[in-house]
Design an enzyme around this catalytic site. Structure first.
Site, mmCIF file in Angstrom:
data_model
loop_
_atom_site.group_PDB
_atom_site.id
_atom_site.type_symbol
_atom_site.label_atom_id
_atom_site.label_comp_id
_atom_site.label_asym_id
_atom_site.label_seq_id
_atom_site.Cartn_x
_atom_site.Cartn_y
_atom_site.Cartn_z
ATOM 1 N N GLU A 1 0.667 -1.285 -0.034
ATOM 2 C CA GLU A 1 -0.053 -0.112 0.028
ATOM 3 C C GLU A 1 0.772 1.355 0.045
ATOM 4 O O GLU A 1 0.316 2.234 -0.507
ATOM 5 C CB GLU A 1 -0.842 0.036 1.133
ATOM 6 C CG GLU A 1 -2.389 0.784 0.773
ATOM 7 C CD GLU A 1 -3.343 0.462 2.066
ATOM 8 O OE1 GLU A 1 -4.276 0.143 1.677
ATOM 9 O OE2 GLU A 1 -2.935 0.841 3.230
ATOM 10 N N HIS A 17 6.898 -27.249 0.905
ATOM 11 C CA HIS A 17 6.123 -28.211 0.035
ATOM 12 C C HIS A 17 5.038 -27.935 -1.009
ATOM 13 O O HIS A 17 4.306 -28.791 -1.411
ATOM 14 C CB HIS A 17 5.635 -29.314 0.996
ATOM 15 C CG HIS A 17 6.657 -29.854 1.997
ATOM 16 N ND1 HIS A 17 7.100 -31.129 1.730
ATOM 17 C CD2 HIS A 17 7.273 -29.368 3.043
ATOM 18 C CE1 HIS A 17 8.012 -31.453 2.530
ATOM 19 N NE2 HIS A 17 8.212 -30.246 3.443
ATOM 20 N N LYS A 57 -14.158 1.469 -4.182
ATOM 21 C CA LYS A 57 -15.120 1.809 -3.117
ATOM 22 C C LYS A 57 -16.434 2.846 -3.882
ATOM 23 O O LYS A 57 -17.658 2.442 -3.792
ATOM 24 C CB LYS A 57 -14.446 2.868 -1.965
ATOM 25 C CG LYS A 57 -13.732 1.959 -1.008
ATOM 26 C CD LYS A 57 -13.335 2.982 0.167
ATOM 27 C CE LYS A 57 -12.150 2.215 0.992
ATOM 28 N NZ LYS A 57 -11.599 3.240 2.036
HETATM 29 O O1 PA5 Z 1 -3.828 1.631 5.871
HETATM 30 C C1 PA5 Z 1 -4.607 2.106 5.684
HETATM 31 O O2 PA5 Z 1 -4.844 3.392 5.539
HETATM 32 C C2 PA5 Z 1 -5.771 1.405 5.203
HETATM 33 O O3 PA5 Z 1 -5.503 0.026 5.259
HETATM 34 C C3 PA5 Z 1 -7.056 1.768 6.536
HETATM 35 O O4 PA5 Z 1 -6.365 1.106 7.615
HETATM 36 C C4 PA5 Z 1 -8.351 0.668 6.312
HETATM 37 O O5 PA5 Z 1 -8.696 1.117 4.761
HETATM 38 C C5 PA5 Z 1 -9.168 1.105 7.312
HETATM 39 O O6 PA5 Z 1 -9.547 2.305 7.231
HETATM 40 P P1 PA5 Z 1 -10.387 3.006 8.439
HETATM 41 O O7 PA5 Z 1 -9.437 2.865 9.760
HETATM 42 O O8 PA5 Z 1 -10.617 4.360 8.056
HETATM 43 O O9 PA5 Z 1 -11.591 2.104 8.605
#
Ligand code: PA5
Length: 429
Positions: A281, A302, A417
């Site tokens: 990410e 394996h 989303k």
């Molecule tokens: O690292 C990140 O920013 C994302 O993985 C968020 O943690 C995830 O989308 C969850 O978002 P939120 O904490 O706003 O529900």
């Protein structure tokens, strides 16, 4: 204690660290002085010093109250809002921890089968809930939390539910914050300047970790030790930066496409997931980035072992090895020796595991020509886990800046989303 080692990376696969001394120093300055892209998300950098001591006290008190009054904690969150806690809890407590609160996870999926089964399981448990969402509007988390809240209110009434729910969210905005204020839930803050995947060292990780009976002071001490240890702009003296630079070099100069995190601990499966989120990410944007992958050996030797040894040469491995496992098991002597295993009688599994590790390092790096970066961890306790997680966060920030991307945003995540909201008929989409 973490030890980084490149002895299973061949000379022609190893960067000359000194060549990048100035570049790393410049990028360190950018991180340190918050001058780069996403600089308002560097709160994690000095968090092991800056964290709100009063909040941590409150976390410990409430976690103890939960341990004393409930047998199960449901952690309701997704991505950065649960992976870190899950990683640390699994790594330290492992399977069937005795006398510990059972930790289950919801809000990390829209899978109806999984959700149904967790809810059925909870019907027979005396459970509390920790809902974690920075935005407070994440669909998976919000939907699950609505279901859990309804369940608790039906079972315990409004007052009972209020005692059994805590929330970790933004200090003032978002639907979860509004809901928590209106209902009078105990809340902890996910600071503005820390993104989800860097938030395990805040209440996001600390509350569930404390409920799992793990010493969060020791965890924070480990983070702090790493913060101090890797606080050096000199690439030759900073292992977090060495790791970042070598992976950058393998990717951009030698064209490796995949970094595979390997460990010899089944307890590290969720650590692998946390690590994958952190790097993918952070780096996977602008058409750039290594793809991360993960395995647990010897189990996956394996299955994926064949590909690693002889498949296309797209990957390198980063191997985490625990020098001192928490537990050990001795192989018994058998007078009949029908299985031919007496050559291992009285040996421990950790001994056999270590030989598998040594043999695999050699097989993959020498015969398979797969670079193997090694990370040795002294043991799997709260301190070492804190150190390891901070090490990776620091390395990730450097690695992303080397690549020229913002380590702290995730614009690509929004696209699905929007489509989903449109299809669901959400107002404004
Ligand atoms: O690292 C990140 O920013 C994302 O993985 C968020 O943690 C995830 O989308 C969850 O978002 P939120 O904490 O706003 O529900």
């Amino acid at each position: 204690m973490i030890k980084l080692d490149f002895s299973y990376v061949k000379k022609d696969q190893l960067v000359n660290f000194a060549d990048y001394k100035d570049k790393i120093k410049d990028l360190d300055n950018i991180i340190r002085n918050k001058l780069g892209a996403g600089n308002d998300f560097l709160g994690w950098y000095s968090w092991p010093n800056d964290y709100d001591k009063e909040e941590v006290k409150r976390i410990k008190i409430k976690a103890q109250e939960f341990i004393d009054n409930y047998d199960t904690l449901v952690v309701c969150g997704i991505g950065g809002s649960y992976l870190g806690a899950n990683a640390v809890i699994d790594a330290i407590n492992g399977l069937y921890p005795s006398n510990k609160m059972k930790i289950v996870y919801l809000g990390n999926t829209l899978d109806p089968n999984y959700t149904h089964q967790v809810l059925e399981y909870l019907k027979n448990r005396n459970f509390a809930v920790c809902c974690i969402s920075k935005s407070g509007t994440t669909t998976e988390t919000s939907v699950s939390f609505r279901i859990l809240k309804t369940m608790l209110e039906e079972k315990l009434g409004k007052d009972g539910a209020r005692k059994a729910i805590v929330c970790v969210t933004d200090k003032e905005k978002g639907a979860l914050k509004t809901l928590a204020n209106n209902e009078g839930y105990e809340t902890y803050i996910l600071p503005d300047n820390i993104g989800g995947r860097y938030s395990v060292i805040t209440a996001v990780g600390l509350f569930p970790i404390a409920c799992a009976g793990i010493d969060i002071d020791e965890f924070l001490n480990g983070c702090k030790a790493a913060m101090e240890k890797y606080d050096n702009p000199n690439i030759l003296k900073n292992d977090a930066y060495k790791y970042a630079l070598e992976r950058y070099y393998l990717h951009t100069k030698l064209n490796y496409k995949v970094e595979m995190l390997c460990s010899y601990e089944l307890r590290f499966r969720m650590l692998n997931e946390w690590w994958k989120q952190l790097f993918d990410e952070s780096e996977g944007k602008d058409g750039k980035g290594l793809l991360t992958s993960s395995v647990v050996f010897t189990t996956d030797l394996h299955s994926l072992g064949q590909f690693i040894q002889e498949g296309s040469k797209i990957l390198f491995e980063t191997v985490i090895y625990i020098d001192n496992p928490t537990y050990d098991v001795t192989i018994p002597y058998d007078s009949e020796n029908l299985d031919g295993l007496n050559y291992l009688a009285d040996k421990t599994l950790s001994f056999v595991n270590s030989k598998a590790y040594e043999g695999t390092l050699k097989a993959h790096s020498e015969h398979g020509n797969v670079p193997n970066i090694r990370i040795n961890l002294d043991k799997m306790d709260a301190f070492d886990l804190g150190e390891l997680l901070y090490f990776f966060m620091k390395a990730c920030a450097m690695s992303a800046y080397l690549l020229g991307v913002n380590p702290f945003n995730q614009p690509g995540v929004e696209i699905y989303k929007k489509n989903m909201f449109h299809l669901l008929g959400k107002k404004g989409y």
